[in-house]
Motif scaffolding. Structure first.
Motif, PDB file in Angstrom:
ATOM      1  N   GLU A  75       9.091  14.205  10.655  1.00 29.99           N
ATOM      2  CA  GLU A  75       9.639  12.983  11.707  1.00 29.99           C
ATOM      3  C   GLU A  75       9.347  14.371  13.292  1.00 29.99           C
ATOM      4  O   GLU A  75       9.634  14.533  13.082  1.00 29.99           O
ATOM      5  CB  GLU A  75      11.221  12.921  11.908  1.00 29.99           C
ATOM      6  CG  GLU A  75      12.022  12.126  12.894  1.00 29.99           C
ATOM      7  CD  GLU A  75      13.689  12.242  12.706  1.00 29.99           C
ATOM      8  OE1 GLU A  75      14.493  11.317  11.681  1.00 29.99           O
ATOM      9  OE2 GLU A  75      14.080  13.277  13.098  1.00 29.99           O
ATOM     10  N   HIS A  77       8.601  13.714  16.587  1.00 25.03           N
ATOM     11  CA  HIS A  77       9.366  13.493  18.638  1.00 25.03           C
ATOM     12  C   HIS A  77       8.457  13.229  18.973  1.00 25.03           C
ATOM     13  O   HIS A  77       7.645  14.684  19.675  1.00 25.03           O
ATOM     14  CB  HIS A  77      10.194  14.541  18.103  1.00 25.03           C
ATOM     15  CG  HIS A  77      11.155  14.420  16.962  1.00 25.03           C
ATOM     16  ND1 HIS A  77      13.096  13.844  17.770  1.00 25.03           N
ATOM     17  CD2 HIS A  77      11.556  14.558  16.052  1.00 25.03           C
ATOM     18  CE1 HIS A  77      13.507  13.865  16.921  1.00 25.03           C
ATOM     19  NE2 HIS A  77      12.606  14.335  15.159  1.00 25.03           N
ATOM     20  N   ALA A  91       4.802   4.075  20.214  1.00 26.08           N
ATOM     21  CA  ALA A  91       5.603   3.464  20.278  1.00 26.08           C
ATOM     22  C   ALA A  91       4.478   3.509  18.316  1.00 26.08           C
ATOM     23  O   ALA A  91       5.725   3.345  17.982  1.00 26.08           O
ATOM     24  CB  ALA A  91       5.224   1.798  20.508  1.00 26.08           C
ATOM     25  N   ALA A  95       9.108   8.901  15.466  1.00 31.44           N
ATOM     26  CA  ALA A  95      10.333   8.697  15.045  1.00 31.44           C
ATOM     27  C   ALA A  95      10.989   8.247  16.632  1.00 31.44           C
ATOM     28  O   ALA A  95      12.413   7.429  16.621  1.00 31.44           O
ATOM     29  CB  ALA A  95      11.075   8.912  14.361  1.00 31.44           C
ATOM     30  N   TRP A  96      10.426   8.970  17.290  1.00 30.49           N
ATOM     31  CA  TRP A  96      11.453   9.854  18.671  1.00 30.49           C
ATOM     32  C   TRP A  96      11.159   9.983  19.708  1.00 30.49           C
ATOM     33  O   TRP A  96       9.697  10.350  19.661  1.00 30.49           O
ATOM     34  CB  TRP A  96      12.278  10.493  17.659  1.00 30.49           C
ATOM     35  CG  TRP A  96      13.609  10.999  17.548  1.00 30.49           C
ATOM     36  CD1 TRP A  96      13.517  10.847  16.402  1.00 30.49           C
ATOM     37  CD2 TRP A  96      14.666  10.637  17.805  1.00 30.49           C
ATOM     38  NE1 TRP A  96      14.465  10.595  15.649  1.00 30.49           N
ATOM     39  CE2 TRP A  96      15.727  11.283  16.299  1.00 30.49           C
ATOM     40  CE3 TRP A  96      15.572  10.784  18.621  1.00 30.49           C
ATOM     41  CZ2 TRP A  96      16.695  10.557  16.489  1.00 30.49           C
ATOM     42  CZ3 TRP A  96      17.132  10.062  19.007  1.00 30.49           C
ATOM     43  CH2 TRP A  96      17.966  10.343  17.423  1.00 30.49           C
ATOM     44  N   LEU A 109       7.931   0.628  25.276  1.00 31.98           N
ATOM     45  CA  LEU A 109       8.056   1.079  24.251  1.00 31.98           C
ATOM     46  C   LEU A 109       8.840  -0.017  22.856  1.00 31.98           C
ATOM     47  O   LEU A 109       8.190  -0.211  21.736  1.00 31.98           O
ATOM     48  CB  LEU A 109       8.803   2.463  23.324  1.00 31.98           C
ATOM     49  CG  LEU A 109       8.311   3.859  24.721  1.00 31.98           C
ATOM     50  CD1 LEU A 109       9.568   4.531  25.454  1.00 31.98           C
ATOM     51  CD2 LEU A 109       7.073   3.832  23.772  1.00 31.98           C
ATOM     52  N   SER A 110      10.076  -0.796  23.319  1.00 34.85           N
ATOM     53  CA  SER A 110      10.241  -1.801  22.838  1.00 34.85           C
ATOM     54  C   SER A 110       9.076  -2.933  22.375  1.00 34.85           C
ATOM     55  O   SER A 110       9.389  -2.813  21.271  1.00 34.85           O
ATOM     56  CB  SER A 110      11.519  -2.249  23.526  1.00 34.85           C
ATOM     57  OG  SER A 110      12.109  -3.542  22.277  1.00 34.85           O
ATOM     58  N   ARG A 113       6.595  -2.029  19.863  1.00 30.73           N
ATOM     59  CA  ARG A 113       6.929  -1.374  18.872  1.00 30.73           C
ATOM     60  C   ARG A 113       6.721  -1.743  17.276  1.00 30.73           C
ATOM     61  O   ARG A 113       6.595  -2.948  17.486  1.00 30.73           O
ATOM     62  CB  ARG A 113       8.213  -0.748  18.332  1.00 30.73           C
ATOM     63  CG  ARG A 113       8.617  -0.446  17.326  1.00 30.73           C
ATOM     64  CD  ARG A 113       7.988   1.377  16.930  1.00 30.73           C
ATOM     65  NE  ARG A 113       8.799   1.911  16.118  1.00 30.73           N
ATOM     66  CZ  ARG A 113       8.873   3.564  15.558  1.00 30.73           C
ATOM     67  NH1 ARG A 113       7.746   3.598  16.018  1.00 30.73           N
ATOM     68  NH2 ARG A 113       9.531   4.292  14.515  1.00 30.73           N
ATOM     69  N   LEU A 120      12.269   2.561  17.557  1.00 25.29           N
ATOM     70  CA  LEU A 120      11.873   3.535  17.842  1.00 25.29           C
ATOM     71  C   LEU A 120      13.202   4.710  18.604  1.00 25.29           C
ATOM     72  O   LEU A 120      13.938   4.285  18.848  1.00 25.29           O
ATOM     73  CB  LEU A 120      11.148   3.395  18.931  1.00 25.29           C
ATOM     74  CG  LEU A 120      10.343   4.621  19.547  1.00 25.29           C
ATOM     75  CD1 LEU A 120      10.072   5.261  18.569  1.00 25.29           C
ATOM     76  CD2 LEU A 120       9.256   4.206  20.852  1.00 25.29           C
ATOM     77  N   ASN A 121      13.339   5.729  18.049  1.00 27.85           N
ATOM     78  CA  ASN A 121      14.854   6.723  19.372  1.00 27.85           C
ATOM     79  C   ASN A 121      15.485   7.069  20.010  1.00 27.85           C
ATOM     80  O   ASN A 121      13.404   7.479  20.414  1.00 27.85           O
ATOM     81  CB  ASN A 121      15.171   7.348  17.716  1.00 27.85           C
ATOM     82  CG  ASN A 121      15.673   7.295  16.442  1.00 27.85           C
ATOM     83  OD1 ASN A 121      16.290   6.816  16.472  1.00 27.85           O
ATOM     84  ND2 ASN A 121      14.802   7.293  15.428  1.00 27.85           N
ATOM     85  N   ASN A 154      14.839  -3.312  18.747  1.00 32.02           N
ATOM     86  CA  ASN A 154      13.445  -2.616  18.445  1.00 32.02           C
ATOM     87  C   ASN A 154      13.295  -0.781  18.817  1.00 32.02           C
ATOM     88  O   ASN A 154      12.335   0.146  18.713  1.00 32.02           O
ATOM     89  CB  ASN A 154      11.580  -3.081  18.635  1.00 32.02           C
ATOM     90  CG  ASN A 154      11.531  -4.710  18.287  1.00 32.02           C
ATOM     91  OD1 ASN A 154      11.884  -4.612  17.656  1.00 32.02           O
ATOM     92  ND2 ASN A 154      10.993  -5.459  20.071  1.00 32.02           N
ATOM     93  N   VAL A 155      13.978  -0.622  19.796  1.00 29.78           N
ATOM     94  CA  VAL A 155      14.492   0.360  19.597  1.00 29.78           C
ATOM     95  C   VAL A 155      16.473   0.655  20.144  1.00 29.78           C
ATOM     96  O   VAL A 155      16.960  -0.205  19.694  1.00 29.78           O
ATOM     97  CB  VAL A 155      14.006   1.089  21.979  1.00 29.78           C
ATOM     98  CG1 VAL A 155      12.397   0.899  21.893  1.00 29.78           C
ATOM     99  CG2 VAL A 155      15.173   0.488  22.801  1.00 29.78           C
TER     100      VAL A 155
END
Length: 198
Positions: A75, A77, A91, A95-96, A109-110, A113, A120-121, A154-155
Protein backbone atom coordinates in the motif's frame (compact mmCIF):
# COMPACT_ATOMS: atom_id res chain seq x y z
CA UNK A 1 22.44 -7.54 6.75
CA UNK A 2 20.10 -5.21 8.59
CA UNK A 3 17.76 -7.05 10.95
CA UNK A 4 14.56 -5.35 9.84
CA UNK A 5 12.38 -7.84 11.65
CA UNK A 6 13.97 -7.12 15.04
CA UNK A 7 13.79 -3.36 14.50
CA UNK A 8 10.15 -3.53 13.40
CA UNK A 9 9.20 -5.68 16.38
CA UNK A 10 10.87 -3.19 18.73
CA UNK A 11 8.87 -0.32 17.21
CA UNK A 12 5.62 -2.28 17.39
CA UNK A 13 6.34 -3.10 21.03
CA UNK A 14 6.84 0.60 21.81
CA UNK A 15 3.54 1.40 20.06
CA UNK A 16 1.76 -1.30 22.07
CA UNK A 17 3.25 -0.01 25.31
CA UNK A 18 2.20 3.57 24.53
CA UNK A 19 -1.31 2.44 23.66
CA UNK A 20 -1.59 0.38 26.82
CA UNK A 21 -0.52 3.34 28.98
CA UNK A 22 -3.47 5.42 27.75
CA UNK A 23 -6.00 2.65 27.27
CA UNK A 24 -5.99 2.78 23.47
CA UNK A 25 -6.54 -0.17 21.15
CA UNK A 26 -3.21 -1.07 19.55
CA UNK A 27 -5.03 -2.02 16.35
CA UNK A 28 -6.10 1.62 15.93
CA UNK A 29 -2.47 2.62 15.20
CA UNK A 30 -0.75 1.89 11.87
CA UNK A 31 3.01 1.85 11.35
CA UNK A 32 3.90 3.63 8.11
CA UNK A 33 7.45 2.85 6.94
CA UNK A 34 9.04 5.87 5.25
CA UNK A 35 11.08 4.25 2.52
CA UNK A 36 12.40 7.30 0.66
CA UNK A 37 16.11 7.00 -0.16
CA UNK A 38 15.98 3.26 0.65
CA UNK A 39 16.42 0.66 -2.07
CA UNK A 40 13.74 -1.55 -3.52
CA UNK A 41 15.60 -4.56 -2.10
CA UNK A 42 15.39 -3.07 1.40
CA UNK A 43 11.66 -2.48 0.96
CA UNK A 44 11.27 -6.09 -0.17
CA UNK A 45 13.17 -7.31 2.89
CA UNK A 46 11.01 -5.24 5.25
CA UNK A 47 7.86 -6.37 3.43
CA UNK A 48 8.71 -9.97 4.28
CA UNK A 49 8.66 -9.07 8.00
CA UNK A 50 4.95 -8.20 7.64
CA UNK A 51 5.17 -4.49 6.83
CA UNK A 52 2.70 -3.51 4.11
CA UNK A 53 2.42 0.31 4.18
CA UNK A 54 5.31 2.29 2.69
CA UNK A 55 5.67 6.04 2.17
CA UNK A 56 7.64 7.97 -0.43
CA UNK A 57 7.97 11.69 -1.09
CA UNK A 58 9.94 11.81 -4.35
CA UNK A 59 7.73 10.75 -7.23
CA UNK A 60 10.48 9.74 -9.65
CA UNK A 61 12.21 7.61 -7.02
CA UNK A 62 8.91 6.06 -5.96
CA UNK A 63 7.92 5.21 -9.54
CA UNK A 64 11.11 3.21 -10.09
CA UNK A 65 10.56 1.24 -6.88
CA UNK A 66 6.91 0.60 -7.67
CA UNK A 67 7.87 -0.85 -11.05
CA UNK A 68 10.43 -3.14 -9.42
CA UNK A 69 8.08 -4.27 -6.63
CA UNK A 70 4.88 -4.85 -8.62
CA UNK A 71 4.75 -8.46 -7.40
CA UNK A 72 4.22 -7.29 -3.77
CA UNK A 73 0.89 -6.16 -2.31
CA UNK A 74 2.27 -2.86 -1.02
CA UNK A 75 0.00 0.00 0.00
CA UNK A 76 1.86 3.07 -1.29
CA UNK A 77 1.54 6.42 0.48
CA UNK A 78 2.81 9.77 -0.83
CA UNK A 79 3.89 12.12 1.98
CA UNK A 80 5.58 15.03 0.22
CA UNK A 81 4.23 18.38 -0.96
CA UNK A 82 1.97 17.88 -3.98
CA UNK A 83 2.69 19.90 -7.11
CA UNK A 84 0.07 20.34 -9.83
CA UNK A 85 2.19 18.63 -12.48
CA UNK A 86 2.48 15.48 -10.32
CA UNK A 87 -1.19 14.87 -9.54
CA UNK A 88 -1.89 12.53 -12.48
CA UNK A 89 0.87 10.10 -11.48
CA UNK A 90 -0.08 10.29 -7.81
CA UNK A 91 -3.74 9.61 -8.60
CA UNK A 92 -2.79 6.58 -10.69
CA UNK A 93 -0.14 4.91 -8.53
CA UNK A 94 -0.80 5.61 -4.84
CA UNK A 95 -3.43 4.53 -2.32
CA UNK A 96 -2.91 7.55 -0.03
CA UNK A 97 -1.75 11.15 -0.49
CA UNK A 98 -0.91 12.86 2.81
CA UNK A 99 0.19 16.28 1.64
CA UNK A 100 -2.93 17.97 0.23
CA UNK A 101 -3.08 21.61 1.31
CA UNK A 102 -5.19 23.27 -1.41
CA UNK A 103 -8.58 22.54 -2.90
CA UNK A 104 -7.24 22.65 -6.47
CA UNK A 105 -4.87 19.75 -5.71
CA UNK A 106 -7.69 17.64 -4.30
CA UNK A 107 -9.85 18.47 -7.31
CA UNK A 108 -7.11 17.38 -9.72
CA UNK A 109 -6.49 14.13 -7.82
CA UNK A 110 -10.21 13.39 -7.87
CA UNK A 111 -10.56 14.12 -11.60
CA UNK A 112 -7.44 12.12 -12.51
CA UNK A 113 -8.10 9.00 -10.41
CA UNK A 114 -8.37 6.16 -12.97
CA UNK A 115 -11.66 4.31 -13.35
CA UNK A 116 -11.64 0.95 -11.65
CA UNK A 117 -9.43 2.00 -8.75
CA UNK A 118 -10.88 2.53 -5.26
CA UNK A 119 -11.20 6.11 -4.04
CA UNK A 120 -7.87 7.77 -3.29
CA UNK A 121 -7.37 8.38 0.44
CA UNK A 122 -6.39 11.95 1.29
CA UNK A 123 -5.14 13.78 4.36
CA UNK A 124 -4.96 17.57 4.57
CA UNK A 125 -1.50 18.78 5.58
CA UNK A 126 -1.64 21.46 8.28
CA UNK A 127 1.23 23.83 9.00
CA UNK A 128 0.40 23.69 12.69
CA UNK A 129 3.19 25.96 13.88
CA UNK A 130 3.52 28.27 10.86
CA UNK A 131 6.97 27.08 9.80
CA UNK A 132 8.23 28.91 6.71
CA UNK A 133 10.05 25.76 5.56
CA UNK A 134 6.98 23.50 5.74
CA UNK A 135 4.05 23.02 3.39
CA UNK A 136 0.51 22.91 4.66
CA UNK A 137 -2.53 25.07 5.07
CA UNK A 138 -3.17 27.40 7.99
CA UNK A 139 -5.51 25.89 10.62
CA UNK A 140 -8.04 28.65 9.88
CA UNK A 141 -8.46 27.26 6.34
CA UNK A 142 -9.40 23.77 7.53
CA UNK A 143 -13.21 24.03 7.88
CA UNK A 144 -13.70 25.19 4.31
CA UNK A 145 -11.21 22.68 2.90
CA UNK A 146 -12.79 19.78 4.77
CA UNK A 147 -16.27 20.75 3.61
CA UNK A 148 -15.30 21.01 -0.06
CA UNK A 149 -12.80 18.15 -0.35
CA UNK A 150 -15.08 15.68 1.43
CA UNK A 151 -17.67 16.24 -1.30
CA UNK A 152 -15.39 15.34 -4.20
CA UNK A 153 -15.87 12.05 -6.08
CA UNK A 154 -13.07 9.48 -6.41
CA UNK A 155 -11.33 10.56 -3.19
CA UNK A 156 -11.93 9.83 0.51
CA UNK A 157 -10.89 12.58 2.88
CA UNK A 158 -9.60 10.65 5.90
CA UNK A 159 -8.04 13.24 8.21
CA UNK A 160 -5.12 15.52 8.92
CA UNK A 161 -1.37 15.27 8.43
CA UNK A 162 1.17 17.30 10.39
CA UNK A 163 4.96 17.49 10.70
CA UNK A 164 5.51 19.84 13.65
CA UNK A 165 8.68 21.68 14.55
CA UNK A 166 11.15 19.63 16.62
CA UNK A 167 10.26 19.52 20.32
CA UNK A 168 6.86 21.17 19.71
CA UNK A 169 5.07 18.32 21.46
CA UNK A 170 1.90 20.38 22.01
CA UNK A 171 1.40 20.40 18.23
CA UNK A 172 0.13 16.82 18.32
CA UNK A 173 -2.58 17.62 20.85
CA UNK A 174 -3.50 20.81 18.96
CA UNK A 175 -3.87 18.81 15.76
CA UNK A 176 -6.05 16.25 17.52
CA UNK A 177 -8.29 19.05 18.80
CA UNK A 178 -8.66 20.44 15.26
CA UNK A 179 -9.40 16.90 14.05
CA UNK A 180 -12.23 16.43 16.54
CA UNK A 181 -13.75 19.85 15.85
CA UNK A 182 -13.71 19.29 12.08
CA UNK A 183 -15.75 16.09 12.09
CA UNK A 184 -18.94 18.12 11.70
CA UNK A 185 -17.63 19.78 8.52
CA UNK A 186 -17.08 16.43 6.79
CA UNK A 187 -19.82 15.32 4.41
CA UNK A 188 -19.05 11.68 5.30
CA UNK A 189 -18.08 11.71 9.01
CA UNK A 190 -17.44 7.95 9.11
CA UNK A 191 -14.47 8.49 6.76
CA UNK A 192 -12.86 10.97 9.17
CA UNK A 193 -10.58 8.57 11.03
CA UNK A 194 -6.90 9.36 10.46
CA UNK A 195 -4.24 11.49 12.11
CA UNK A 196 -0.98 11.22 10.16
CA UNK A 197 1.73 12.59 12.45
CA UNK A 198 5.43 12.58 11.68
Amino acid sequence: MTDFNQQRQQILARIAQACQSIGRDTNSVSLLAVSKTHSASSIRELYHTGQREFAENYLQEASAKQAELMDLAIEWHFIGPVQRNKTRDLAAHFAWVHGVDRLVIAERLSAQRPLGLPALNLCIQVNIDDQASKSGCHPDQLPELVQHISGLPNVRLRGLMVIPAPHHHAAFEQTRQHFEMLRGQHQHPADWDTLSMG
